[in-house]
Enzyme design. Structure first.
Site, PDB file in Angstrom:
ATOM      1  N   THR A  72     -28.012 -12.038   6.687  1.00 43.78           N
ATOM      2  CA  THR A  72     -28.955 -11.408   5.763  1.00 43.78           C
ATOM      3  C   THR A  72     -29.361 -10.024   6.240  1.00 43.78           C
ATOM      4  OG1 THR A  72     -29.793 -13.520   4.913  1.00 43.78           O
ATOM      5  CG2 THR A  72     -31.242 -11.614   4.723  1.00 43.78           C
ATOM      6  N   GLN A 180     -19.262 -16.900   5.062  1.00 37.73           N
ATOM      7  CA  GLN A 180     -18.594 -18.193   4.896  1.00 37.73           C
ATOM      8  C   GLN A 180     -17.136 -18.176   5.349  1.00 37.73           C
ATOM      9  OE1 GLN A 180     -19.850 -21.119   4.118  1.00 37.73           O
ATOM     10  NE2 GLN A 180     -21.914 -20.483   3.543  1.00 37.73           N
ATOM     11  N   ALA A 201     -23.436 -16.631  13.250  1.00 35.92           N
ATOM     12  CA  ALA A 201     -22.901 -17.623  14.190  1.00 35.92           C
ATOM     13  C   ALA A 201     -23.132 -19.059  13.743  1.00 35.92           C
ATOM     14  CB  ALA A 201     -23.521 -17.410  15.576  1.00 35.92           C
ATOM     15  N   HIS A 202     -24.239 -19.311  13.053  1.00 30.48           N
ATOM     16  CA  HIS A 202     -24.556 -20.707  12.733  1.00 30.48           C
ATOM     17  C   HIS A 202     -23.659 -21.291  11.652  1.00 30.48           C
ATOM     18  CE1 HIS A 202     -26.956 -20.425   8.863  1.00 30.48           C
ATOM     19  NE2 HIS A 202     -26.914 -19.150   9.216  1.00 30.48           N
ATOM     20  N   THR A 238     -35.053  -5.557  21.932  1.00 28.34           N
ATOM     21  CA  THR A 238     -34.425  -6.234  23.069  1.00 28.34           C
ATOM     22  C   THR A 238     -33.440  -7.281  22.571  1.00 28.34           C
ATOM     23  OG1 THR A 238     -36.397  -5.902  24.407  1.00 28.34           O
ATOM     24  CG2 THR A 238     -34.855  -7.602  25.140  1.00 28.34           C
ATOM     25  N   CYS A 331     -30.536 -21.311   1.065  1.00 35.18           N
ATOM     26  CA  CYS A 331     -31.474 -20.188   0.989  1.00 35.18           C
ATOM     27  C   CYS A 331     -32.366 -20.254  -0.240  1.00 35.18           C
ATOM     28  CB  CYS A 331     -30.706 -18.867   1.002  1.00 35.18           C
ATOM     29  SG  CYS A 331     -29.641 -18.680   2.441  1.00 35.18           S
TER      30      CYS A 331
END
Length: 382
Positions: A72, A180, A201-202, A238, A331
């Site tokens: 996003t 995707q 990554a998820h 960071t 979402c």
């Protein structure tokens, strides 16, 4: 009660080796990557190693990989900076994109007065490339095309190479939300002249809260988030070192095992399609999700022959039986509205029937699919 997780398009189970890698990072590399002492240098070295790893697998340059909090943010960053920094006056997209693209484009239309154009879709939800060509030729304004590679609800796969060529011929920029597909399909960014893409990554068994944007070198984009020199000055803040090494580990595992895992998950999808058609013959497949050649192997979107009253209890019933799936993207699960994707391609009569997205991963089994279809069959007969 059996527990079956079939909502992998929303998020995936984290691989054990990724968890181990992240735990080690949290315990051993706690220095700030921007610090010049040895603790900081160790963390910084690992971040740059992760960047080089991802670039190598994608055939990109390390400087073209910018770590973000996920897809996003990456979508927002690319679209906003393209309008602000590259004089983009027209965004061409489709009405079935992820809201990270749609809502951003709508906000840019309000804020900057850009022109927002939508490419026509066929009955399956694929963009009409002839109409795209017309839109690209409409005027001399600087244009950016944003079309997702794999639709997160339908699973349709667009022809990236053809769209790249249309955009290059029209001197337009091309961005694709590839959340995707990165980690599930091979990419060669040396051969595919796309300008921008995004990943999270998820979606491939990594941690949440970390992803990346591919931004081709010399794009002219400037930072959206300022306040520090991190990410080579492109994104201040960071770096979440533990998430970045988790991303790297899951990315390596995804591509080193891609052929084997793709073959396994494809068999699961094929089995699911065959079983549900046999047990519930009136079932329909939304988009091209029932076509093994024209959709991703990771999901199927089915429309079930239940009346409106029965439909109200379907997801609740599946949840009670321990089955996790989705009626649309995660979402928008908090919204009372239906799927904006299905609303674009289905008739009112078809929309009145319940549609469910089942999405698969390496952790699923045929026995889980048999159980799920058995529950659906039992529900259909109750």
């Amino acid at each position: 009660m059996q527990k079956v997780y079939l909502d992998n398009a929303a998020t995936t189970q984290v691989r054990d080796e990724v968890i181990t890698k992240m735990q080690d990072a949290l315990g051993s590399f706690y220095g700030n990557p921007s610090s010049t002492h040895s603790f900081g240098r160790s963390a910084k070295t690992a971040i740059e190693k992760a960047r080089k790893t991802i670039a190598k697998y994608l055939n990109a340059h390390p400087s073209e990989i910018i770590f973000t909090s996920g897809g996003t943010e990456a979508d927002n960053m690319i679209l906003r900076c393209a309008v602000r920094d590259l004089s983009v006056k027209t965004i061409i997209t489709s009405k079935i994109e992820h809201h990270a693209v749609l809502h951003t484009a709508e906000e840019l239309e309000k804020e900057y007065g850009i022109s927002l154009e939508f490419v026509d879709l066929d009955t399956f939800g694929n963009p009409d490339l002839n109409h795209l060509k017309v839109l690209l030729a409409e005027n001399d304004s600087k244009k950016l095309v944003s079309l997702m590679h794999v639709n997160n609800e339908l699973g349709n796969i667009i022809d990236i190479d053809k769209i790249c060529k249309l955009c290059k011929d029209a001197n337009a920029l091309f961005h694709s939300d590839t959340v995707q597909s990165v980690g599930h399909f091979n990419w060669d960014l040396g051969e595919t002249p796309i300008d921008f893409l995004t990943a999270a990554a998820h979606k491939f068994h990594g941690p949440k809260g970390i992803g990346f944007a591919f931004i081709r070198r010399n794009s002219g984009l400037k930072p959206l988030i300022v306040g520090g020199a991190q990410e080579r000055g492109f994104r201040a803040g960071t770096e979440p070192f533990h998430n970045i090494v988790g991303l790297e580990e899951s990315f390596i595992a995804a591509y080193d095992n891609l052929n084997e895992e793709k073959e396994y998950v494809t068999r699961l999808k094929k089995c699911f399609i065959e079983r549900i058609k046999n047990e519930i013959p009136e079932v329909e497949f939304n988009g091209l999700s029932g076509d093994l050649d024209q959709s991703t192997y990771t999901l199927v979107n089915v429309r079930l022959p239940f009346d409106a009253q029965k439909s109200l209890m379907l997801l609740f019933h599946l949840d009670l039986k321990g089955i996790a799936c989705s009626k649309g993207s995660a979402c928008q699960s908090g919204s009372s509205k239906g799927s904006h994707v299905l609303s674009e391609i289905l008739t009112d009569e078809e929309l009145a029937k319940p549609s469910l997205r089942f999405s698969f991963s390496k952790y699923n089994t045929k026995e889980e699919l048999d159980y799920t279809i058995g529950v659906l069959k039992e529900f259909s007969e109750s």
